[in-house]
Design a protein around this motif. Structure first.
Motif, PDB file in Angstrom:
ATOM      1  N   GLY A 177       0.836  -1.201   0.000  1.00 29.46           N
ATOM      2  CA  GLY A 177       0.000   0.000   0.000  1.00 29.46           C
ATOM      3  C   GLY A 177       0.866   1.244   0.000  1.00 29.46           C
ATOM      4  N   LEU A 178       0.215   2.397  -0.095  1.00 30.30           N
ATOM      5  CA  LEU A 178       0.938   3.668  -0.079  1.00 30.30           C
ATOM      6  C   LEU A 178       0.818   4.294   1.302  1.00 30.30           C
ATOM      7  N   GLU A 179       1.826   5.014   1.684  1.00 31.47           N
ATOM      8  CA  GLU A 179       1.843   5.644   3.002  1.00 31.47           C
ATOM      9  C   GLU A 179       0.872   6.825   3.048  1.00 31.47           C
ATOM     10  N   TYR A 180       0.445   7.176   4.243  1.00 33.35           N
ATOM     11  CA  TYR A 180      -0.454   8.318   4.484  1.00 33.35           C
ATOM     12  C   TYR A 180       0.284   9.641   4.228  1.00 33.35           C
ATOM     13  N   PRO A 181      -0.462  10.770   4.067  1.00 34.20           N
ATOM     14  CA  PRO A 181       0.205  12.068   3.855  1.00 34.20           C
ATOM     15  C   PRO A 181       0.857  12.604   5.125  1.00 34.20           C
ATOM     16  N   HIS A 182       1.900  13.381   4.941  1.00 32.32           N
ATOM     17  CA  HIS A 182       2.635  13.973   6.068  1.00 32.32           C
ATOM     18  C   HIS A 182       2.464  15.485   6.082  1.00 32.32           C
ATOM     19  N   TYR A 183       2.510  16.057   7.277  1.00 37.84           N
ATOM     20  CA  TYR A 183       2.477  17.519   7.432  1.00 37.84           C
ATOM     21  C   TYR A 183       3.517  17.916   8.464  1.00 37.84           C
ATOM     22  N   THR A 184       4.086  19.125   8.314  1.00 37.50           N
ATOM     23  CA  THR A 184       4.951  19.682   9.349  1.00 37.50           C
ATOM     24  C   THR A 184       4.581  21.163   9.530  1.00 37.50           C
ATOM     25  N   PHE A 189      -0.535  27.044   5.703  1.00 40.64           N
ATOM     26  CA  PHE A 189       0.393  27.532   4.683  1.00 40.64           C
ATOM     27  C   PHE A 189      -0.405  27.854   3.427  1.00 40.64           C
ATOM     28  N   ARG A 190      -0.400  29.126   3.052  1.00 45.30           N
ATOM     29  CA  ARG A 190      -1.098  29.588   1.841  1.00 45.30           C
ATOM     30  C   ARG A 190      -2.534  29.061   1.770  1.00 45.30           C
ATOM     31  N   GLY A 191      -3.225  29.166   2.876  1.00 47.57           N
ATOM     32  CA  GLY A 191      -4.636  28.780   2.914  1.00 47.57           C
ATOM     33  C   GLY A 191      -4.869  27.289   3.110  1.00 47.57           C
ATOM     34  N   MET A 192      -3.795  26.508   3.204  1.00 48.27           N
ATOM     35  CA  MET A 192      -3.944  25.048   3.389  1.00 48.27           C
ATOM     36  C   MET A 192      -3.591  24.710   4.840  1.00 48.27           C
ATOM     37  N   ALA A 193      -4.589  24.134   5.538  1.00 45.38           N
ATOM     38  CA  ALA A 193      -4.401  23.867   6.965  1.00 45.38           C
ATOM     39  C   ALA A 193      -4.037  22.409   7.198  1.00 45.38           C
ATOM     40  N   VAL A 194      -3.318  22.171   8.279  1.00 42.00           N
ATOM     41  CA  VAL A 194      -3.016  20.799   8.709  1.00 42.00           C
ATOM     42  C   VAL A 194      -4.326  20.201   9.239  1.00 42.00           C
ATOM     43  N   PRO A 195      -4.684  18.961   8.868  1.00 44.93           N
ATOM     44  CA  PRO A 195      -5.923  18.362   9.386  1.00 44.93           C
ATOM     45  C   PRO A 195      -5.942  18.389  10.922  1.00 44.93           C
ATOM     46  N   ASP A 196      -7.121  18.764  11.479  1.00 41.84           N
ATOM     47  CA  ASP A 196      -7.258  18.926  12.935  1.00 41.84           C
ATOM     48  C   ASP A 196      -6.802  17.694  13.710  1.00 41.84           C
ATOM     49  N   VAL A 197      -7.118  16.519  13.173  1.00 43.23           N
ATOM     50  CA  VAL A 197      -6.820  15.287  13.915  1.00 43.23           C
ATOM     51  C   VAL A 197      -5.328  15.182  14.257  1.00 43.23           C
ATOM     52  N   LEU A 198      -4.471  15.695  13.370  1.00 42.98           N
ATOM     53  CA  LEU A 198      -3.019  15.584  13.618  1.00 42.98           C
ATOM     54  C   LEU A 198      -2.555  16.510  14.729  1.00 42.98           C
ATOM     55  N   LEU A 199      -3.410  17.496  15.075  1.00 38.29           N
ATOM     56  CA  LEU A 199      -3.061  18.443  16.143  1.00 38.29           C
ATOM     57  C   LEU A 199      -3.749  18.056  17.453  1.00 38.29           C
ATOM     58  N   SER A 200      -4.556  16.980  17.403  1.00 38.27           N
ATOM     59  CA  SER A 200      -5.423  16.646  18.542  1.00 38.27           C
ATOM     60  C   SER A 200      -4.665  15.999  19.704  1.00 38.27           C
ATOM     61  N   GLY A 201      -3.553  15.389  19.428  1.00 37.65           N
ATOM     62  CA  GLY A 201      -2.832  14.666  20.477  1.00 37.65           C
ATOM     63  C   GLY A 201      -3.456  13.307  20.778  1.00 37.65           C
ATOM     64  N   ASN A 202      -4.530  12.961  20.099  1.00 37.58           N
ATOM     65  CA  ASN A 202      -5.203  11.665  20.317  1.00 37.58           C
ATOM     66  C   ASN A 202      -4.567  10.617  19.388  1.00 37.58           C
ATOM     67  N   HIS A 203      -3.690   9.816  19.969  1.00 39.00           N
ATOM     68  CA  HIS A 203      -2.888   8.917  19.133  1.00 39.00           C
ATOM     69  C   HIS A 203      -3.691   7.823  18.461  1.00 39.00           C
ATOM     70  N   ALA A 204      -4.744   7.375  19.131  1.00 34.09           N
ATOM     71  CA  ALA A 204      -5.603   6.343  18.528  1.00 34.09           C
ATOM     72  C   ALA A 204      -6.313   6.923  17.301  1.00 34.09           C
ATOM     73  N   GLU A 205      -6.809   8.159  17.447  1.00 40.22           N
ATOM     74  CA  GLU A 205      -7.493   8.829  16.324  1.00 40.22           C
ATOM     75  C   GLU A 205      -6.517   9.080  15.172  1.00 40.22           C
ATOM     76  N   ILE A 206      -5.328   9.491  15.532  1.00 40.79           N
ATOM     77  CA  ILE A 206      -4.308   9.781  14.497  1.00 40.79           C
ATOM     78  C   ILE A 206      -3.986   8.495  13.727  1.00 40.79           C
ATOM     79  N   ARG A 207      -3.838   7.406  14.485  1.00 44.29           N
ATOM     80  CA  ARG A 207      -3.526   6.130  13.822  1.00 44.29           C
ATOM     81  C   ARG A 207      -4.652   5.728  12.868  1.00 44.29           C
ATOM     82  N   ARG A 208      -5.904   5.883  13.363  1.00 44.96           N
ATOM     83  CA  ARG A 208      -7.059   5.534  12.502  1.00 44.96           C
ATOM     84  C   ARG A 208      -7.084   6.405  11.246  1.00 44.96           C
ATOM     85  N   TRP A 209      -6.846   7.708  11.403  1.00 40.93           N
ATOM     86  CA  TRP A 209      -6.853   8.635  10.256  1.00 40.93           C
ATOM     87  C   TRP A 209      -5.777   8.238   9.246  1.00 40.93           C
ATOM     88  N   ARG A 210      -4.619   7.905   9.767  1.00 37.88           N
ATOM     89  CA  ARG A 210      -3.516   7.538   8.866  1.00 37.88           C
ATOM     90  C   ARG A 210      -3.816   6.249   8.108  1.00 37.88           C
TER      91      ARG A 210
END
Ligand SMILES: C[S@@+](CC[C@H](N)C(=O)[O-])C[C@H]1O[C@@H](n2cnc3c(N)ncnc32)[C@H](O)[C@@H]1O
Length: 225
Positions: A177-184, A189-210
């Motif tokens: 399979g292909l890896e999930y998208p990354h943000y830093t 940046f230029r109107g493009m926001a990092v998905p909220d889930v990655l800022l949530s600190g909820n590791h289970a949610e982050i894993r599910r999203w990825r």
């Protein structure tokens, strides 16, 4: 791992081996790359490695003698390497092949040029023939470098402790399979926001999203509609 390369353009490897992960692998003594000039095993004034094809036709063909002599000389020292002929007609190189080759103690890569190798090189040296894809390059040097880079980063200890090879694209040979998208930073940046889930600190949610992103990407980019 030791990797020997037979080529008519040894200088092409200098930059690649002196930078990035290959440099680090060499400094850590996990990689020993030795690049040999095939012309060192020629015996004429012009140091010829090619000749005209029997039967006529365009282009030149890599002569068998220098390649056989070079292989014998390089293999004098044990252990015997796994021989690989870079060839557009070979099996297609994949992450799984790279994983397999990374378990070898020693590889010998043979880079062709012109119209390719005299058929007796393929028959007589019983190499594994590997292609980096269904397109034709001028020579086997760039395919050899692609193979070396892909294999070496899989050697234990080459990448830092944090590197997660298991999560990378194509890591699971059973279901590549292909890896999930990354943000830093920055968060926006230029109107493009990092998905909220990655800022949530909820590791289970982050894993599910990825996992979900990885599944969607693979379906979209790799599976036929
Ligand atoms: C111009 S190619 C020869 C192509 C050959 N006449 C053919 O039609 O199959 C010269 C050399 O480049 C290398 N090469 C070119 N494309 C390659 C590929 N996709 N994968 C691996 N090696 C390749 C091989 O070493 C090959 O011998």
């Amino acid at each position: 791992m030791r990797i020997d390369v037979l080529t008519i353009f040894p200088a092409m490897f200098a930059g690649v081996c002196a930078e990035g992960i290959l440099r680090i692998a060499r400094e850590k003594r996990l990689l020993d790359v030795r690049v040999h000039d095939l012309r060192d095993w020629t015996h004429d004034a012009h140091r010829s490695v090619d000749d005209r094809p029997f039967g006529g036709g365009p282009g030149m063909v890599m002569k068998p003698e220098p390649v056989f002599e070079a292989v014998a000389a390089v293999e004098e020292e044990p252990p015997a390497p796994q021989r690989i002929l870079l060839c557009p007609q070979g099996e297609t190189f994949t992450q799984e092949t790279a994983g397999e080759l990374a378990r070898a103690e020693r590889l010998l890569l043979i880079a062709g040029h012109y119209e390719g190798f005299d058929e007796r090189i393929r028959i007589g040296l019983a190499c594994r023939e590997i292609s980096i894809g269904d397109y034709v390059l001028t020579g086997g040097e760039i395919p050899a470098m692609a193979l070396i880079d892909t294999v070496v980063r899989l050697l234990p200890g080459v990448l830092g402790k944090e590197a997660s090879l298991a999560e990378e694209s194509f890591a699971d040979p059973g279901a590549p399979g292909l890896e999930y998208p990354h943000y830093t930073r920055p968060r926006e940046f230029r109107g493009m926001a990092v998905p909220d889930v990655l800022l949530s600190g909820n590791h289970a949610e982050i894993r599910r999203w990825r996992e979900e992103q990885s599944r969607l990407r693979t379906e979209l980019r790799r599976k036929a509609p």
